[in-house]
Motif scaffolding. Structure first.
Motif, PDB file in Angstrom:
ATOM      1  N   SER A   1       0.875  -1.310  -0.004  1.00  0.00           N
ATOM      2  CA  SER A   1       0.037  -0.037   0.033  1.00  0.00           C
ATOM      3  C   SER A   1       0.917   1.203  -0.065  1.00  0.00           C
ATOM      4  O   SER A   1       0.544   2.416  -0.592  1.00  0.00           O
ATOM      5  N   TYR A   2       2.277   1.118   0.453  1.00  0.00           N
ATOM      6  CA  TYR A   2       2.971   2.324   0.562  1.00  0.00           C
ATOM      7  C   TYR A   2       3.401   2.506  -1.046  1.00  0.00           C
ATOM      8  O   TYR A   2       3.566   3.540  -1.487  1.00  0.00           O
ATOM      9  N   THR A   3       3.842   1.373  -1.725  1.00  0.00           N
ATOM     10  CA  THR A   3       4.530   1.395  -2.877  1.00  0.00           C
ATOM     11  C   THR A   3       3.233   1.681  -3.900  1.00  0.00           C
ATOM     12  O   THR A   3       3.462   2.420  -5.089  1.00  0.00           O
ATOM     13  N   ALA A   4       2.152   1.053  -3.805  1.00  0.00           N
ATOM     14  CA  ALA A   4       1.232   1.245  -4.853  1.00  0.00           C
ATOM     15  C   ALA A   4       0.393   2.610  -4.741  1.00  0.00           C
ATOM     16  O   ALA A   4       0.068   3.166  -6.010  1.00  0.00           O
ATOM     17  N   THR A   5       0.196   3.055  -3.481  1.00  0.00           N
ATOM     18  CA  THR A   5      -0.802   4.246  -3.254  1.00  0.00           C
ATOM     19  C   THR A   5      -0.135   5.319  -2.812  1.00  0.00           C
ATOM     20  O   THR A   5      -0.640   6.417  -2.198  1.00  0.00           O
ATOM     21  N   GLY A   6       1.072   5.392  -2.491  1.00  0.00           N
ATOM     22  CA  GLY A   6       1.954   6.453  -1.756  1.00  0.00           C
ATOM     23  C   GLY A   6       1.891   7.618  -2.536  1.00  0.00           C
ATOM     24  O   GLY A   6       2.297   8.593  -1.390  1.00  0.00           O
ATOM     25  N   ALA A   7       1.655   7.917  -3.542  1.00  0.00           N
ATOM     26  CA  ALA A   7       1.960   9.150  -4.192  1.00  0.00           C
ATOM     27  C   ALA A   7       0.968  10.301  -4.279  1.00  0.00           C
ATOM     28  O   ALA A   7       1.210  11.547  -3.861  1.00  0.00           O
ATOM     29  N   ASN A   8      -0.159  10.078  -4.522  1.00  0.00           N
ATOM     30  CA  ASN A   8      -1.107  11.068  -4.812  1.00  0.00           C
ATOM     31  C   ASN A   8      -2.252  11.392  -4.042  1.00  0.00           C
ATOM     32  O   ASN A   8      -3.199  11.999  -4.385  1.00  0.00           O
ATOM     33  N   TYR A   9      -2.381  10.741  -2.611  1.00  0.00           N
ATOM     34  CA  TYR A   9      -3.699  10.904  -1.941  1.00  0.00           C
ATOM     35  C   TYR A   9      -3.497  11.549  -0.624  1.00  0.00           C
ATOM     36  O   TYR A   9      -3.951  10.810   0.316  1.00  0.00           O
ATOM     37  N   ILE A  10      -2.800  12.555  -0.596  1.00  0.00           N
ATOM     38  CA  ILE A  10      -2.579  13.431   0.523  1.00  0.00           C
ATOM     39  C   ILE A  10      -1.568  12.815   1.672  1.00  0.00           C
ATOM     40  O   ILE A  10      -0.572  13.452   1.726  1.00  0.00           O
ATOM     41  N   LEU A  11      -1.850  11.681   2.157  1.00  0.00           N
ATOM     42  CA  LEU A  11      -0.866  11.176   3.084  1.00  0.00           C
ATOM     43  C   LEU A  11      -0.026  10.259   2.106  1.00  0.00           C
ATOM     44  O   LEU A  11      -0.389   9.322   1.301  1.00  0.00           O
ATOM     45  N   THR A  12       1.349  10.822   1.934  1.00  0.00           N
ATOM     46  CA  THR A  12       2.248  10.245   1.224  1.00  0.00           C
ATOM     47  C   THR A  12       3.461   9.415   1.908  1.00  0.00           C
ATOM     48  O   THR A  12       3.670   9.883   3.192  1.00  0.00           O
ATOM     49  N   GLU A  13       4.188   8.698   1.139  1.00  0.00           N
ATOM     50  CA  GLU A  13       5.302   8.336   1.803  1.00  0.00           C
ATOM     51  C   GLU A  13       6.343   9.103   2.387  1.00  0.00           C
ATOM     52  O   GLU A  13       6.549   9.117   3.527  1.00  0.00           O
ATOM     53  N   PRO A  14       6.606  10.285   1.522  1.00  0.00           N
ATOM     54  CA  PRO A  14       7.791  11.195   2.041  1.00  0.00           C
ATOM     55  C   PRO A  14       6.902  11.744   3.327  1.00  0.00           C
ATOM     56  O   PRO A  14       7.685  12.345   4.325  1.00  0.00           O
ATOM     57  N   LEU A  15       5.685  12.200   3.572  1.00  0.00           N
ATOM     58  CA  LEU A  15       5.171  12.549   4.563  1.00  0.00           C
ATOM     59  C   LEU A  15       5.194  11.811   5.804  1.00  0.00           C
ATOM     60  O   LEU A  15       5.375  12.323   6.920  1.00  0.00           O
ATOM     61  N   MET A  16       4.733  10.663   5.507  1.00  0.00           N
ATOM     62  CA  MET A  16       4.917   9.543   6.773  1.00  0.00           C
ATOM     63  C   MET A  16       6.461   9.560   7.176  1.00  0.00           C
ATOM     64  O   MET A  16       6.614   9.450   8.400  1.00  0.00           O
ATOM     65  N   ARG A  17       7.244   9.822   6.497  1.00  0.00           N
ATOM     66  CA  ARG A  17       8.852   9.573   6.553  1.00  0.00           C
ATOM     67  C   ARG A  17       8.878  10.658   7.701  1.00  0.00           C
ATOM     68  O   ARG A  17       9.895  10.646   8.696  1.00  0.00           O
ATOM     69  N   TRP A  18       8.497  11.962   7.208  1.00  0.00           N
ATOM     70  CA  TRP A  18       8.769  13.082   7.992  1.00  0.00           C
ATOM     71  C   TRP A  18       8.266  13.110   9.369  1.00  0.00           C
ATOM     72  O   TRP A  18       8.874  13.224  10.309  1.00  0.00           O
ATOM     73  N   PHE A  19       6.877  12.714   9.306  1.00  0.00           N
ATOM     74  CA  PHE A  19       6.517  12.257  10.548  1.00  0.00           C
ATOM     75  C   PHE A  19       7.288  11.508  11.711  1.00  0.00           C
ATOM     76  O   PHE A  19       7.750  11.943  12.840  1.00  0.00           O
ATOM     77  N   TRP A  20       7.639  10.234  10.924  1.00  0.00           N
ATOM     78  CA  TRP A  20       8.304   9.416  11.793  1.00  0.00           C
ATOM     79  C   TRP A  20       9.667   9.891  12.403  1.00  0.00           C
ATOM     80  O   TRP A  20      10.174   9.826  13.319  1.00  0.00           O
ATOM     81  N   ASP A  21      10.331  10.541  11.363  1.00  0.00           N
ATOM     82  CA  ASP A  21      11.641  11.112  11.719  1.00  0.00           C
ATOM     83  C   ASP A  21      11.543  12.251  12.903  1.00  0.00           C
ATOM     84  O   ASP A  21      12.476  12.430  13.589  1.00  0.00           O
ATOM     85  N   HIS A  22      10.393  13.174  12.841  1.00  0.00           N
ATOM     86  CA  HIS A  22      10.350  13.811  13.943  1.00  0.00           C
ATOM     87  C   HIS A  22       9.778  13.382  15.090  1.00  0.00           C
ATOM     88  O   HIS A  22      10.087  13.604  16.398  1.00  0.00           O
ATOM     89  N   TYR A  23       9.201  12.067  15.153  1.00  0.00           N
ATOM     90  CA  TYR A  23       8.796  11.439  16.194  1.00  0.00           C
ATOM     91  C   TYR A  23       9.582  10.464  17.054  1.00  0.00           C
ATOM     92  O   TYR A  23       9.754  10.619  18.295  1.00  0.00           O
ATOM     93  N   ALA A  24      10.319   9.788  16.285  1.00  0.00           N
ATOM     94  CA  ALA A  24      11.090   8.838  16.956  1.00  0.00           C
ATOM     95  C   ALA A  24      12.499   8.321  16.356  1.00  0.00           C
ATOM     96  O   ALA A  24      12.559   8.396  14.949  1.00  0.00           O
ATOM     97  N   ASP A  25      13.411   7.963  17.209  1.00  0.00           N
ATOM     98  CA  ASP A  25      14.524   7.554  16.512  1.00  0.00           C
ATOM     99  C   ASP A  25      14.461   6.207  16.067  1.00  0.00           C
ATOM    100  O   ASP A  25      13.282   5.627  16.257  1.00  0.00           O
TER     101      ASP A  25
END
Ligand code: FAD
Ligand code: NAP
Length: 863
Positions: A750-774
């Motif tokens: 679901s990350y690879t197939a739908t990650g690009a265009n639907y508001i929540l994207t993989e880069p955004l999820m990575r950004w969240f995780w980076d801010h949240y936890a080591d």
């Protein structure tokens, strides 16, 4: 002219054509013209004695178009546009018929049309890849492509009133009006039916008849046409740039250039609402309904404001209050049945010789030799006029015995409702096309625009087949099923399916109740058709000598309102949150949230503070309006542990509070990066402990505590359940996890197939995780609850996933893991939805069903 000579006149010896067209109305004529231009041999077969279709048959007094004449005309011939002047805002039937006769003569179309000939059957032969067409005159014609341009409203509904054959006086159908006209002078006349045909004809019949009795089953919403000259500003707009005007029509919602509404009916003051309705009333144009408010066909309360306005107008016009009340529609929403445009309709009931019979109170028991008998009275008449409508959209198609591959007929295939791809073709019937068929905008649009678009699409398709040496085209079963689903999805977010309308097939006894046209809009639909071609005829199998090209797929999988919203967001070219600082992203998301609808009213809202490890954190409590005490749900907002607050998820909490009849306590846990992992789960757990300890003072029921959260909040909700389980309390009776984060792994499909265009994207999820936890911390079950060793003993769960959400597969994995551990789990997959859909209250209407199911699951936790 007899049919024999008619067929001989047209056909000469030739009985095999590239294309056979059935119908010579607006659609058939344009198709014939265009096919000829492209060098295809074509023959049109028409049941009527001449061209005109609708406008040949419906010659009743008062028959006019209800779309402005300049819009209700062809756009394919600029010379025609320049030479033809419409005399009125809404042209009469004779004028429209003259126009069509003019077009037929101008382009010498009659020489390829066989009139007074009804097509009775059509059968496909796979070996020769040809259709064999048979007519009521015994003629046989073969062709490669068979196109039904038979119209949506060309088959009158069969009389379904007891005794209808018995009447000895004059009987007339508005849909089959005598060419010589009818003189009602001095006669006692009955009209049955108060749809558009009845409403247009009643005032003129009343003007002639000695006595007129109208038999009304359902009153209709009707607007004054204010007919007269074409409004100067519209004419100027049209004449100053005709081509541009037409192009705007093609890309408009209903096929008429207009400014779309920008605000909902309940978002303005009462005074402004009334002022807008007055302006709509004065304009006398159906298209103005759509440009007044955004939500009239979506929201019951909004629609009711317009219904009340119209009922007020009826009361102000009709002097007898009882008659006014009978004429006031109350059993359906405005627009869900085709609204009418009238001239002096309601005023007619002020005439002494006109009487209205309410068939809801006193139904017709039978038609007699001399009149009509109702449950309470017998009437004598000289003439009865049936304005009882049509077997719409599918009627003319299934009336022909069309046999496709493997001997299946369209009638059988469509027994449960029409199944089409794009309203243009149906699987199993190669090379068979319908113009404005079911599943296309058709009757919900200016038909001229829809007819031209379909004719152009079909002709381009035939041209492409020829160019690529292909001969046969047919939609795939997957494409068709996907389209039928999409057509239903579009209808189901509107109020249309709530009415017993002909759009739903409800006017014809035993016809399946299916919403027949496509309500997604002319513009959206044109986009779809263009895309299908651009994607190399997606959803079609095309074959020819030595080649077979299968291009299977579904053209629209997103819910229609999600699709529209994403398109709108794309057009705004908004900055990417993952390229902002956390402060910037917070300000930006706050700004976006300020523009959305507020959600429903709840009984009470209380803001408070609750203690956590490093001081107090705010919470917001939502109490239902029903008498308490209530079960309590602790709610955690979304926002990737970085963004959000009780404000960001306020409409969602209100909605769930009302629907589940539970107190919601929305907790503002601390955010990263200022407070990184594990601040958020620690706060969340502390909050649940505090609420559990104060359950009764918060208005809760002891022992009835659940948790709920969306996205990162869904992560916290289930982490809290794991923490409570490990700590031996507090007792939690259910966890509602809405598109939750359950793991830190980005490699699921679901990350690879739908990650690009639907508001929540993989880069955004990575950004969240980076801010949240080591990276090391992310593996901890307090961050990635899917990684917990043991999930047994956790509270019953609802796991909601969205089809186009990068988090879909980890949500699903978590549901599976809970189930494997023996936890009671309900998985709610949301088809066609994205990560944010479920929380978008009153914005993504298609997600309301999911919210209802979430609330039902929450109620279930407490049983
Ligand atoms: P039609 O005009 O219906 O022509 C189809 C033809 O196919 C008919 O002549 C019929 O005899 C023939 N046919 C059907 N089956 C067979 C067969 N088996 N064998 C041989 N021939 C067959 N739409 C609007 O957008 N705006 C309006 O203002 C408007 N006003 C309308 C007013 C009335 C009274 C009605 C009934 C409809 C109105 N419509 C309006 C809808 C209207 O039907 C279309 O606008 C348009 O005229 C349809 O053109 P068509 O060529 O697709 O179909
Ligand atoms: P309609 O809208 O279906 O109206 C038929 C009327 O007959 C309804 O009032 C219906 O009542 C009534 N009726 C049907 N069967 C009945 C029965 N057995 N007993 C009593 N009443 C019965 O048909 P229409 O008026 O011909 O219009 C059809 C469509 O054609 C319109 O919606 C419009 O799209 C188009 N049209 C447009 C114009 C225009 O203004 N340009 C004019 C005419 C038609 P119920 O509602 O209770 O079924």
């Amino acid at each position: 002219m007899t049919t024999d000579s008619e067929f001989a006149r047209v056909s000469s010896e030739k009985t095999d054509f590239d294309v056979v067209v059935v119908g010579a109305g607006f659609a058939g004529l344009y198709l014939l013209y265009k096919l000829r231009e492209l060098g295809f041999s074509a023959r049109a077969l028409e049941a009527a004695g001449d061209v005109g279709g609708t406008w040949y048959w419906n010659r009743y007094p008062g028959a006019r178009c209800d779309i402005l004449s300049i819009d209700y005309s062809y756009s394919f011939d600029p010379e025609l546009e320049a030479e033809w002047q419409w005399s009125e805002k809404y042209a009469t039937q004779p004028e429209i018929l003259r126009y069509l006769q003019h077009v037929a003569a101008k382009h010498d179309l009659r020489r390829d049309i066989v009139f007074a000939t009804r097509v009775e059957s059509a059968s496909w032969d796979d070996d020769s890849a040809q259709w064999l067409i048979r007519t009521d005159k015994g003629d046989e014609v073969t062709c490669r492509y068979y196109v039904m341009a038979t119209g949506c409203l060309s088959m009158p509904k069969a009389p379904d009133i007891e005794g209808s054959g018995r009447f000895r006086g004059e009987v007339h159908y508005t849909s089959r009006w005598p060419h010589e006209g009818v003189d009602f002078t001095g006669k006692r006349v009955a009209v049955i039916g108060t749809g558009s045909s009845g409403i247009q004809s009643i005032p003129l019949i009343a003007a002639q008849a000695e006595q007129l009795t109208v038999f009304q089953r359902t009153p209709n919403f009707s607007f004054p046409a204010h007919n007269g000259p074409i409004p100067a500003h519209r004419l100027a707009d049209y004449e100053s740039d005709c081509a541009g005007y037409r192009e705007r029509a093609r890309w408009s919602r209903i096929g008429v250039p207009s400014e779309p509404a920008t605000i909902g009916a309940l978002q303005v003051s009462e005074a402004e609402r009334q002022a807008r309705y007055e302006a709509m009333w004065e304009a006398g144009e159906l298209v103005k309904i759509g440009s007044t408010f955004t939500d009239l066909i979506l929201n019951r309360a909004s629609n009711e404001t317009l219904a009340q306005f119209i009922r007020g107008k009826i009361r102000a016009t009709v002097r007898n209050p009882e008659t006014a009340d009978t004429l006031s529609p109350k059993d359906h929403y405005v627009i869900t049945k085709r609204p009418c445009l009238d001239t002096n309709y309601f005023e007619t009931y002020n005439l002494d010789h006109v009487r209205l019979i309410d068939l809801r109170k006193t139904p017709i028991t039978t038609i007699t030799e001399t009149g009509i008998t109702t449950a309470s009275e017998s009437f004598e008449f000289d003439a009865i006029v049936y304005a009882t409508g049509f077997d719409a959209m599918t009627g003319p198609i299934v009336a022909v015995n069309i046999t496709g591959r493997d001997g299946i007929t369209v009638r059988d295939k469509w027994a449960g409702g029409p199944l089409t791809y794009l309203g243009l073709m149906t699987t199993g019937f190669p090379n068979f096309f319908t113009v404005t068929g079911p599943g296309s905008p058709s009757v919900l649009s200016n038909m001229m625009v829809s007819i031209e678009q379909h004719v152009d699409w079909i002709c381009d398709c035939l041209k492409d087949l020829r160019a690529e040496n292909l001969a046969v085209i047919e939609p795939t079963a997957t494409a068709e099923a996907g389209w039928v689903q999409h057509v239903n999805d579009c209808a189901n977010i509107t109020l249309y399916p709530t009415a017993n309308s002909w759009y739903m097939g409800a006017n014809v006894p035993d016809k399946p109740r299916v919403f027949l046209p496509y309500v997604g809009g002319v513009d959206a639909y044109r986009g779809v058709c263009n895309e299908v071609v651009a994607q190399n005829y997606l959803g079609f199998v095309r074959s020819g000598p030595g080649q077979r090209r299968v291009n299977d797929g579904v053209i629209r999988r997103l819910q229609p309102d999600v699709q529209r919203m994403l398109k709108m967001l794309t057009s705004l070219n908004l900055p990417l949150m993952n390229e902002m600082s956390p402060e910037g992203a917070r300000a930006f998301s706050k700004e976006l949230a300020a523009t959305r609808p507020p959600g429903p009213e709840v009984g009470e809202i209380v803001d408070g503070l609750l203690p956590c490890a490093e001081g107090d954190i705010p919470y917001r409590l939502y109490r239902p309006a029903t008498p308490g005490p209530h079960p309590v749900v602790v709610y955690f907002h979304g926002g990737g542990w970085v963004l959000g607050s009780h404000d960001s998820d306020d409409p969602f909490c209100r909605d769930l509070c009302v629907r589940s009849n539970a107190v919601f306590v929305s907790v503002n846990y601390r955010h990263a990066p200022e407070h990184r992992f594990p601040a958020a789960p620690d706060d969340a757990f502390a909050a649940v402990q505090w609420v559990a300890n104060h359950l009764e003072s918060l208005g809760g029921v002891p022992g009835q505590l659940a948790v709920c959260g969306w996205s990162a909040g869904g992560n916290l909700a289930t982490v809290v359940c794991q923490m409570a389980s490990a700590a031996g309390g507090p007792e939690i009776c259910g966890q509602a996890l809405i598109t939750p984060v359950t793991d830190c792994d980005f490699s699921r499909p679901s990350y690879t197939a739908t990650g690009a265009n639907y508001i929540l994207t993989e880069p955004l999820m990575r950004w969240f995780w980076d801010h949240y936890a080591d990276p090391a911390d992310r593996l901890h079950p307090k961050a990635s609850p899917l990684r917990a060793q043991d999930l047994s003993g956790l509270p019953p769960a609802l796991v909601v996933t969205a089809e186009f959400d990068p988090l879909r597969d980890e949500g699903l994995a978590y549901a599976d893991a809970l189930a494997a551990a023996g936890v009671t789990v309900k998985h709610l997959p949301c088809r066609g939805q994205i990560h944010t859909s479920v929380t978008a209250v009153d914005l993504i209407l298609s997600s309301a069903k999911a919210r209802a199911e979430i609330a039902a699951a929450i109620r279930q936790f407490f049983q």
